[in-house]
Design a protein around this motif. Structure first.
Motif, PDB file in Angstrom:
ATOM      1  N   ARG A  90      -2.419   3.750 -10.997  1.00  0.00           N
ATOM      2  CA  ARG A  90      -1.799   2.674 -10.233  1.00  0.00           C
ATOM      3  C   ARG A  90      -2.834   1.590  -9.915  1.00  0.00           C
ATOM      4  NH1 ARG A  90      -0.085   6.627  -6.691  1.00  0.00           N
ATOM      5  NH2 ARG A  90      -1.142   5.507  -5.017  1.00  0.00           N
ATOM      6  N   TYR A  91      -2.326   0.507  -9.321  1.00  0.00           N
ATOM      7  CA  TYR A  91      -3.139  -0.692  -9.073  1.00  0.00           C
ATOM      8  C   TYR A  91      -4.431  -0.371  -8.317  1.00  0.00           C
ATOM      9  CZ  TYR A  91      -4.000  -5.574  -7.716  1.00  0.00           C
ATOM     10  OH  TYR A  91      -4.537  -6.814  -7.536  1.00  0.00           O
ATOM     11  N   PHE A 102       0.853  -1.186   0.000  1.00  0.00           N
ATOM     12  CA  PHE A 102       0.000   0.000   0.000  1.00  0.00           C
ATOM     13  C   PHE A 102       0.888   1.235   0.000  1.00  0.00           C
ATOM     14  CE2 PHE A 102      -2.422  -3.292   2.337  1.00  0.00           C
ATOM     15  CZ  PHE A 102      -3.494  -3.420   1.476  1.00  0.00           C
ATOM     16  N   VAL A 103       0.666   2.096  -0.965  1.00  0.00           N
ATOM     17  CA  VAL A 103       1.470   3.308  -1.083  1.00  0.00           C
ATOM     18  C   VAL A 103       0.863   4.432  -0.255  1.00  0.00           C
ATOM     19  CG1 VAL A 103       2.382   5.036  -2.689  1.00  0.00           C
ATOM     20  CG2 VAL A 103       2.258   2.630  -3.367  1.00  0.00           C
ATOM     21  N   GLU A 105      -5.542   3.373   0.174  1.00  0.00           N
ATOM     22  CA  GLU A 105      -5.512   2.098  -0.534  1.00  0.00           C
ATOM     23  C   GLU A 105      -5.894   0.949   0.394  1.00  0.00           C
ATOM     24  OE1 GLU A 105      -2.109   3.259  -3.847  1.00  0.00           O
ATOM     25  OE2 GLU A 105      -1.550   2.080  -2.085  1.00  0.00           O
ATOM     26  N   LYS A 106      -5.533   1.046   1.662  1.00  0.00           N
ATOM     27  CA  LYS A 106      -5.949   0.030   2.634  1.00  0.00           C
ATOM     28  C   LYS A 106      -7.467   0.017   2.773  1.00  0.00           C
ATOM     29  CE  LYS A 106      -1.703   0.492   5.381  1.00  0.00           C
ATOM     30  NZ  LYS A 106      -1.162   0.799   6.732  1.00  0.00           N
ATOM     31  N   ARG A 107      -8.062   1.197   2.732  1.00  0.00           N
ATOM     32  CA  ARG A 107      -9.519   1.274   2.881  1.00  0.00           C
ATOM     33  C   ARG A 107     -10.228   0.665   1.667  1.00  0.00           C
ATOM     34  NH1 ARG A 107     -11.285   4.414   7.034  1.00  0.00           N
ATOM     35  NH2 ARG A 107     -13.326   4.515   6.044  1.00  0.00           N
ATOM     36  N   ILE A 108      -9.726   0.940   0.470  1.00  0.00           N
ATOM     37  CA  ILE A 108     -10.394   0.386  -0.713  1.00  0.00           C
ATOM     38  C   ILE A 108     -10.212  -1.122  -0.760  1.00  0.00           C
ATOM     39  CG2 ILE A 108      -8.516   0.562  -2.415  1.00  0.00           C
ATOM     40  CD1 ILE A 108     -12.214   1.488  -2.952  1.00  0.00           C
ATOM     41  N   PHE A 109      -9.069  -1.622  -0.269  1.00  0.00           N
ATOM     42  CA  PHE A 109      -8.883  -3.067  -0.163  1.00  0.00           C
ATOM     43  C   PHE A 109      -9.891  -3.653   0.825  1.00  0.00           C
ATOM     44  CE2 PHE A 109      -7.057  -6.856   1.769  1.00  0.00           C
ATOM     45  CZ  PHE A 109      -6.705  -7.595   0.650  1.00  0.00           C
TER      46      PHE A 109
END
Length: 244
Positions: A87-88, A24-25, A29-33
């Motif tokens: 990005r991813y 996670f950059v 991004e942690k939340r969307i995961f």
């Protein structure tokens, strides 16, 4: 066929200048995961999935189906220029956001308004929802639905079909029309949770197919005893002319 379906066979792509090693950059991004995981754990298809889940008893307002296939469809349906620009997890964010808009859970106006607000704080969830998502994380969802009923045999030569690709496909573009040899038949008939429009969706056999690099890249293939293997659904294979 979109460019993002064809990367394995392309030459002359720009050299990668940075290789990000962090999972996670950025914090979001942690939340969307986490949102994606919760959506998978609350997907309504789990009521008929293996192993069985009591999804109808879970008090969630999420009443749609969401799998890895839906996530991939949302990302691959992007304009190729956008696909390679983001990005991813930015692709994840775009696909999930569009899904919620299309399904009526939120409007674009509501999203715009929320973007101007401070970051949300953690909210409590109901124990039944937590238990369901944790159970899904531990047990998953098997796509296997039966023993294998293969049309092709080990050692048989097959040609990869050139079916039209929709917004999402599991068939690499560079293999289309190429001839390979069945190396292995997997033990079951496997479903793909979304009907992609190119033949997969319902349970069917899956094969490991071996390809000679010269078959794929011609005289530009590097010399040596190399073999390329691909795992392909039966719908993506057809008999060669000498066998038909």
């Amino acid at each position: 066929m979109k460019l993002q379906h064809y990367l394995g066979g392309l030459e002359g792509l720009p050299e990668i200048t940075t290789l990000e090693k962090r999972v996670f950059v950025e914090g979001w991004e942690k939340r969307i995961f986490g949102i994606h995981v919760a959506m998978m754990g609350l997907s309504n298809h789990l009521g008929s999935a293996l192993p069985g889940y009591p999804i109808d008893e879970v008090p969630t307002t999420f009443k749609d189906e969401w799998t890895w296939a839906d996530l991939r469809t949302g990302a691959e349906a992007m304009n190729p220029f956008d696909y390679f620009k983001y990005r991813y997890y930015e692709k994840w964010l775009g696909g999930i956001t569009q899904f919620f808009i299309d399904k009526g859970y939120v409007t674009e106006e509501e999203l715009t308004a929320r973007m101007a607000e401070p970051a949300p704080t953690e909210t409590e969830t109901k124990p039944q929802i937590d238990d369901q998502v944790i159970a899904y994380l531990r047990n998953g969802d098997s796509p296997r639905r039966d023993v294998a009923h293969p049309k092709f045999a080990v050692g048989e030569r097959v040609r990869v079909t050139n079916v039209p690709a929709g917004s999402h496909t599991r068939l690499p573009g560079y293999l289309r029309g190429r001839v390979g040899t069945i190396e292995r038949i997997f033990e079951g008939d496997y479903a793909y949770f979304v009907h992609t429009g190119d033949g997969i969706g319902d349970p069917m056999p899956v094969y490991a197919v071996a390809f000679d690099p010269v078959e794929i890249w011609g005289p530009r293939a590097e010399p040596g005893p190399e073999t390329l293997y691909a795992e392909l659904y039966e719908a993506y294979l057809e008999p060669t002319k000498e066998q038909s």
